[in-house]
Design an enzyme around this catalytic site. Sequence first.
Site, short mmCIF file in Angstrom:
data_model
loop_
_atom_site.label_atom_id
_atom_site.label_comp_id
_atom_site.label_asym_id
_atom_site.label_seq_id
_atom_site.Cartn_x
_atom_site.Cartn_y
_atom_site.Cartn_z
N PRO A 70 0.84 -0.88 -0.07
CA PRO A 70 0.40 -0.38 0.10
C PRO A 70 0.89 1.04 0.43
CG PRO A 70 -0.87 -1.61 1.26
CD PRO A 70 0.78 -1.78 1.22
N CYS A 71 0.61 2.61 -0.47
CA CYS A 71 1.27 3.84 -1.16
C CYS A 71 0.91 4.99 -0.12
CB CYS A 71 1.55 3.27 -2.13
SG CYS A 71 0.06 3.91 -3.46
N GLN A 72 -0.08 4.43 0.86
CA GLN A 72 -1.06 5.53 1.46
C GLN A 72 0.27 6.75 1.80
OE1 GLN A 72 -1.84 2.86 1.35
NE2 GLN A 72 -4.17 2.64 1.77
#
Length: 311
Positions: A70-72
């Site tokens: 995930p790249c949040q």
Amino acid sequence: MKVVSLFSGAGGLDLGFKMAGHDIIWANDLYGDAVETYRKNIGDHIVCEDISNISSDDVPDCDIIIGGFPCQGFSVANTKRHIDDERNELYKQLIRIITAKKPKFFLAENVKGLTNLAKGEVFKMILQDFSDIGYKVKYKILNAADYGVPQTRQRVIIVGVRNDVDWEYQYPAPTHDSKGNNGLPLWVSVSDAMAPIPDPDEPNDLPNHTYSKYKLNINGYLGHRLLNPDKPAPTVTARGDSKGGVVIHPHPNGQRRMSCRELAAVQSFPLDYEFSGNNSSVYRQIGNAVPPLLGYAVANVFNQYGGDKNA
């Protein structure tokens, strides 16, 4: 190869690796419905737990670690962002596990936009972090439509080969082409993908063949655009909410939204792949997944690795 999968979701990337003949020995995700989906279709080797609570000692040794992290933590452009930033916790966990297990290879998948954040500085940092833990790193943006997926989904595929392994990963050549050039078949269209799927309002026994009644308003915005039935669909997204207000592509007939089964077909999941949870959860799982056919294409390259004396 023995594969450990992180951020496995509903198992799209893992299914691709299985199709290529690899053995997934351990997997992890935090989303309960996705984990249940994974267990139904792929196996019981998945652990439903926050990866930060799992000791690397509990992760088995393997040849390759895979996952779409995930790249949040990278969603706000910041050239001073570093691995120690607490918002990058999940990315840090990927680095932690790879550092501890030292597999011969890793493969990480992410959105194309990751390469452009902060004018490319964030992505440069990511590649450097992988390099710093002992890997020769390369990346390429692949379009899923080039590999038989009925969807123009572009994703960056990052591959690392451990420094002492004498082998170079070569990205898979396309199997399909938008114009049928080089003797390749045309991209698979939405119509092709949906041809074997009956009307969801008629009696059928397909799993997950129900659709959101969220109002369809063709206005050109995401989730409200008419699809060209003779072309692949635009990128399937996981946007929306748990109450049914999901941003799901309209069916090419323009009369309703795609059913969960139809959307899964657009992601290249087999028709008998059964998802757990309510419609909104299933749409989310499908939207977050790596298309299995794209997974197969990138996984199949590792079959060319014959081992070397240093590995």
